[in-house]
Design a protein around this motif. Sequence first.
Motif, PDB file in Angstrom:
ATOM      1  N   THR A  56       0.828  -1.209   0.000  1.00  0.00           N
ATOM      2  CA  THR A  56       0.000   0.000   0.000  1.00  0.00           C
ATOM      3  C   THR A  56       0.861   1.257   0.000  1.00  0.00           C
ATOM      4  OG1 THR A  56      -1.930  -1.036   1.025  1.00  0.00           O
ATOM      5  CG2 THR A  56      -1.680   1.331   1.338  1.00  0.00           C
ATOM      6  N   THR A  57       1.965   1.242   0.729  1.00  0.00           N
ATOM      7  CA  THR A  57       2.868   2.398   0.722  1.00  0.00           C
ATOM      8  C   THR A  57       3.434   2.623  -0.671  1.00  0.00           C
ATOM      9  OG1 THR A  57       3.445   2.035   3.034  1.00  0.00           O
ATOM     10  CG2 THR A  57       4.954   3.381   1.738  1.00  0.00           C
ATOM     11  N   LEU A  58       3.807   1.556  -1.348  1.00  0.00           N
ATOM     12  CA  LEU A  58       4.302   1.676  -2.715  1.00  0.00           C
ATOM     13  C   LEU A  58       3.226   2.254  -3.625  1.00  0.00           C
ATOM     14  CD1 LEU A  58       6.325   1.175  -4.989  1.00  0.00           C
ATOM     15  CD2 LEU A  58       5.502  -1.190  -5.108  1.00  0.00           C
ATOM     16  N   MET A  59       2.003   1.749  -3.512  1.00  0.00           N
ATOM     17  CA  MET A  59       0.905   2.253  -4.339  1.00  0.00           C
ATOM     18  C   MET A  59       0.676   3.743  -4.090  1.00  0.00           C
ATOM     19  SD  MET A  59      -0.436  -0.303  -6.183  1.00  0.00           S
ATOM     20  CE  MET A  59      -2.206  -0.355  -6.411  1.00  0.00           C
ATOM     21  N   ARG A  60       0.733   4.161  -2.838  1.00  0.00           N
ATOM     22  CA  ARG A  60       0.520   5.570  -2.494  1.00  0.00           C
ATOM     23  C   ARG A  60       1.643   6.452  -3.045  1.00  0.00           C
ATOM     24  NH1 ARG A  60      -0.835   6.978   3.383  1.00  0.00           N
ATOM     25  NH2 ARG A  60      -1.969   8.672   2.351  1.00  0.00           N
ATOM     26  N   LEU A 172      -3.773   2.530 -10.868  1.00  0.00           N
ATOM     27  CA  LEU A 172      -3.333   1.883  -9.638  1.00  0.00           C
ATOM     28  C   LEU A 172      -4.550   1.441  -8.844  1.00  0.00           C
ATOM     29  CD1 LEU A 172      -0.782   4.704  -8.767  1.00  0.00           C
ATOM     30  CD2 LEU A 172      -0.232   2.519  -9.865  1.00  0.00           C
ATOM     31  N   LEU A 173      -4.679   0.144  -8.618  1.00  0.00           N
ATOM     32  CA  LEU A 173      -5.851  -0.418  -7.955  1.00  0.00           C
ATOM     33  C   LEU A 173      -5.406  -1.218  -6.736  1.00  0.00           C
ATOM     34  CD1 LEU A 173      -7.707  -1.678 -11.172  1.00  0.00           C
ATOM     35  CD2 LEU A 173      -8.139   0.449  -9.931  1.00  0.00           C
ATOM     36  N   ASP A 174      -5.750  -0.724  -5.547  1.00  0.00           N
ATOM     37  CA  ASP A 174      -5.344  -1.374  -4.299  1.00  0.00           C
ATOM     38  C   ASP A 174      -6.506  -2.203  -3.763  1.00  0.00           C
ATOM     39  OD1 ASP A 174      -3.928  -2.114  -2.095  1.00  0.00           O
ATOM     40  OD2 ASP A 174      -3.529  -0.088  -1.360  1.00  0.00           O
ATOM     41  N   GLU A 175      -6.381  -3.513  -3.816  1.00  0.00           N
ATOM     42  CA  GLU A 175      -7.426  -4.460  -3.393  1.00  0.00           C
ATOM     43  C   GLU A 175      -8.775  -4.171  -4.084  1.00  0.00           C
ATOM     44  OE1 GLU A 175      -6.882  -7.083  -1.717  1.00  0.00           O
ATOM     45  OE2 GLU A 175      -4.953  -6.717  -0.776  1.00  0.00           O
ATOM     46  N   PRO A 176      -8.797  -4.140  -5.411  1.00  0.00           N
ATOM     47  CA  PRO A 176     -10.025  -3.765  -6.118  1.00  0.00           C
ATOM     48  C   PRO A 176     -11.135  -4.797  -6.073  1.00  0.00           C
ATOM     49  CG  PRO A 176      -8.371  -4.467  -7.678  1.00  0.00           C
ATOM     50  CD  PRO A 176      -7.688  -4.409  -6.339  1.00  0.00           C
ATOM     51  N   THR A 177     -10.814  -6.071  -5.792  1.00  0.00           N
ATOM     52  CA  THR A 177     -11.839  -7.113  -5.862  1.00  0.00           C
ATOM     53  C   THR A 177     -12.489  -7.405  -4.512  1.00  0.00           C
ATOM     54  OG1 THR A 177     -10.133  -8.824  -5.640  1.00  0.00           O
ATOM     55  CG2 THR A 177     -10.798  -8.219  -7.865  1.00  0.00           C
ATOM     56  N   VAL A 178     -12.136  -6.649  -3.468  1.00  0.00           N
ATOM     57  CA  VAL A 178     -12.773  -6.839  -2.160  1.00  0.00           C
ATOM     58  C   VAL A 178     -14.273  -6.583  -2.287  1.00  0.00           C
ATOM     59  CG1 VAL A 178     -12.956  -5.960   0.188  1.00  0.00           C
ATOM     60  CG2 VAL A 178     -10.704  -6.223  -0.862  1.00  0.00           C
ATOM     61  N   GLY A 179     -15.086  -7.545  -1.867  1.00  0.00           N
ATOM     62  CA  GLY A 179     -16.532  -7.384  -1.917  1.00  0.00           C
ATOM     63  C   GLY A 179     -17.179  -7.802  -3.219  1.00  0.00           C
ATOM     64  N   LEU A 180     -16.376  -8.142  -4.229  1.00  0.00           N
ATOM     65  CA  LEU A 180     -16.946  -8.576  -5.503  1.00  0.00           C
ATOM     66  C   LEU A 180     -17.255 -10.067  -5.452  1.00  0.00           C
ATOM     67  CD1 LEU A 180     -14.737  -6.768  -8.188  1.00  0.00           C
ATOM     68  CD2 LEU A 180     -16.740  -5.906  -6.951  1.00  0.00           C
ATOM     69  N   ASP A 181     -18.397 -10.446  -6.025  1.00  0.00           N
ATOM     70  CA  ASP A 181     -18.730 -11.870  -6.067  1.00  0.00           C
ATOM     71  C   ASP A 181     -17.967 -12.518  -7.230  1.00  0.00           C
ATOM     72  OD1 ASP A 181     -20.173 -11.569  -8.520  1.00  0.00           O
ATOM     73  OD2 ASP A 181     -21.999 -11.042  -7.410  1.00  0.00           O
ATOM     74  N   VAL A 197      -4.539  -2.575 -22.696  1.00  0.00           N
ATOM     75  CA  VAL A 197      -4.096  -2.374 -24.075  1.00  0.00           C
ATOM     76  C   VAL A 197      -3.386  -1.035 -24.214  1.00  0.00           C
ATOM     77  CG1 VAL A 197      -4.859  -2.091 -26.460  1.00  0.00           C
ATOM     78  CG2 VAL A 197      -5.911  -3.845 -25.018  1.00  0.00           C
ATOM     79  N   ASP A 198      -3.920  -0.006 -23.553  1.00  0.00           N
ATOM     80  CA  ASP A 198      -3.367   1.342 -23.680  1.00  0.00           C
ATOM     81  C   ASP A 198      -2.872   1.915 -22.356  1.00  0.00           C
ATOM     82  OD1 ASP A 198      -4.033   1.646 -26.500  1.00  0.00           O
ATOM     83  OD2 ASP A 198      -6.113   1.756 -25.842  1.00  0.00           O
ATOM     84  N   SER A 199      -2.859   1.112 -21.292  1.00  0.00           N
ATOM     85  CA  SER A 199      -2.496   1.632 -19.975  1.00  0.00           C
ATOM     86  C   SER A 199      -1.582   0.680 -19.239  1.00  0.00           C
ATOM     87  CB  SER A 199      -3.762   1.864 -19.123  1.00  0.00           C
ATOM     88  OG  SER A 199      -4.645   2.760 -19.736  1.00  0.00           O
ATOM     89  N   CYS A 200      -0.834   1.237 -18.302  1.00  0.00           N
ATOM     90  CA  CYS A 200      -0.047   0.455 -17.364  1.00  0.00           C
ATOM     91  C   CYS A 200      -0.890   0.292 -16.104  1.00  0.00           C
ATOM     92  CB  CYS A 200       1.254   1.187 -17.049  1.00  0.00           C
ATOM     93  SG  CYS A 200       2.260   0.420 -15.758  1.00  0.00           S
ATOM     94  N   VAL A 201      -1.312  -0.941 -15.816  1.00  0.00           N
ATOM     95  CA  VAL A 201      -2.233  -1.213 -14.714  1.00  0.00           C
ATOM     96  C   VAL A 201      -1.503  -2.003 -13.637  1.00  0.00           C
ATOM     97  CG1 VAL A 201      -4.459  -2.200 -14.056  1.00  0.00           C
ATOM     98  CG2 VAL A 201      -4.138  -1.298 -16.377  1.00  0.00           C
ATOM     99  N   LEU A 202      -1.530  -1.493 -12.411  1.00  0.00           N
ATOM    100  CA  LEU A 202      -0.936  -2.196 -11.276  1.00  0.00           C
ATOM    101  C   LEU A 202      -2.040  -2.541 -10.290  1.00  0.00           C
ATOM    102  CD1 LEU A 202       1.580  -3.241  -9.788  1.00  0.00           C
ATOM    103  CD2 LEU A 202       1.777  -0.985  -8.720  1.00  0.00           C
ATOM    104  N   VAL A 203      -2.189  -3.836  -9.994  1.00  0.00           N
ATOM    105  CA  VAL A 203      -3.251  -4.321  -9.125  1.00  0.00           C
ATOM    106  C   VAL A 203      -2.626  -4.979  -7.901  1.00  0.00           C
ATOM    107  CG1 VAL A 203      -5.284  -5.803  -8.944  1.00  0.00           C
ATOM    108  CG2 VAL A 203      -4.700  -4.762 -11.135  1.00  0.00           C
ATOM    109  N   SER A 204      -2.900  -4.428  -6.728  1.00  0.00           N
ATOM    110  CA  SER A 204      -2.446  -5.029  -5.476  1.00  0.00           C
ATOM    111  C   SER A 204      -3.561  -5.896  -4.912  1.00  0.00           C
ATOM    112  CB  SER A 204      -2.081  -3.929  -4.468  1.00  0.00           C
ATOM    113  OG  SER A 204      -1.770  -4.494  -3.214  1.00  0.00           O
ATOM    114  N   THR A 205      -3.234  -7.142  -4.559  1.00  0.00           N
ATOM    115  CA  THR A 205      -4.255  -8.052  -4.061  1.00  0.00           C
ATOM    116  C   THR A 205      -3.612  -9.173  -3.247  1.00  0.00           C
ATOM    117  OG1 THR A 205      -6.068  -9.537  -4.714  1.00  0.00           O
ATOM    118  CG2 THR A 205      -4.172  -9.417  -6.181  1.00  0.00           C
ATOM    119  N   HIS A 206      -4.421  -9.795  -2.397  1.00  0.00           N
ATOM    120  CA  HIS A 206      -3.999 -11.004  -1.692  1.00  0.00           C
ATOM    121  C   HIS A 206      -4.465 -12.255  -2.433  1.00  0.00           C
ATOM    122  CE1 HIS A 206      -2.357  -9.135   1.908  1.00  0.00           C
ATOM    123  NE2 HIS A 206      -3.406  -8.349   1.957  1.00  0.00           N
TER     124      HIS A 206
END
Length: 266
Positions: A56-60, A172-181, A197-206
């Motif tokens: 999370t510190t890295l993402m921030r 930058l998405l920090d725990e984006p799937t929390v609460g998703l079915d 395709v056109d973006s650099c996407v970073l997803v942090s997750t467990h």
Amino acid sequence: MRTISAAETAPATYAWSVHAEQLKVKAGRHLAVDGLDLRMQNGVHGLLGPNGAGKTTLMRALATVLRPAGGKLTILGQDVGGRGNLRQARRGLGYLPQEFGFYPRFTVREFVEYMAWLKEMPKHTIPGAAQRAIERVGLTTRADARMKTLSGGMLRRAGIAQAIVNNPLVLLLDEPTVGLDPEQRLDFRELLRDLAVDSCVLVSTHLVEDVVAACTDVLMVNEGRLVFQGDANTLIDHGGPNDAGDSPAERGYSALLRRARNGGVA
């Protein structure tokens, strides 16, 4: 109407969307990111690591919320660790923190449009951009519902909508799937592939399986340092039948984490 400068419309000349060299970032007094080297370009990058690893510190820091305490950090060609143009870099960013604030009485549409305004998007483009973002996260039928009436999963999707409303070059998405079915997680994976395709996407997750299914590149941090970067198959190859985990990916993650804690780097 604000005049757009030539610098803002000039073609990008940077080699990497995100480039960090010996990056150090503090969380309070604690050095949570310690000498991290990182290069990322377009694609979906999954960020893994145990609690307290510095994710999370890295993402921030990448979102320009935290200033680096040392090293160099460049986002979209802007040196955000020194005297770089934070405003210019932020126009190309989308960020979903673990917990995001909102006005409970705002509707989903009002919330996304308000965030677009904060990102300094041209006023005439905001309604259409907000509608597209809402549609992409599957909240079309709830667009005029108040935020306070949404379920946890719907709130998370509204958060993703505000993050993508400006078509960011770095997302930058920090725990984006929390609460998703499970069905929503599958839809989210498809959205990530489209965005990458056109973006650099970073997803942090467990959720290691989400990373394996959706990400072209896997990053793993431990104690503030990058201990692995490679594709999902390479992650899996590090695991063996005696490693902890219910899947090949989890066993690979466990093996890498054990090795990092013992002083080794993959």
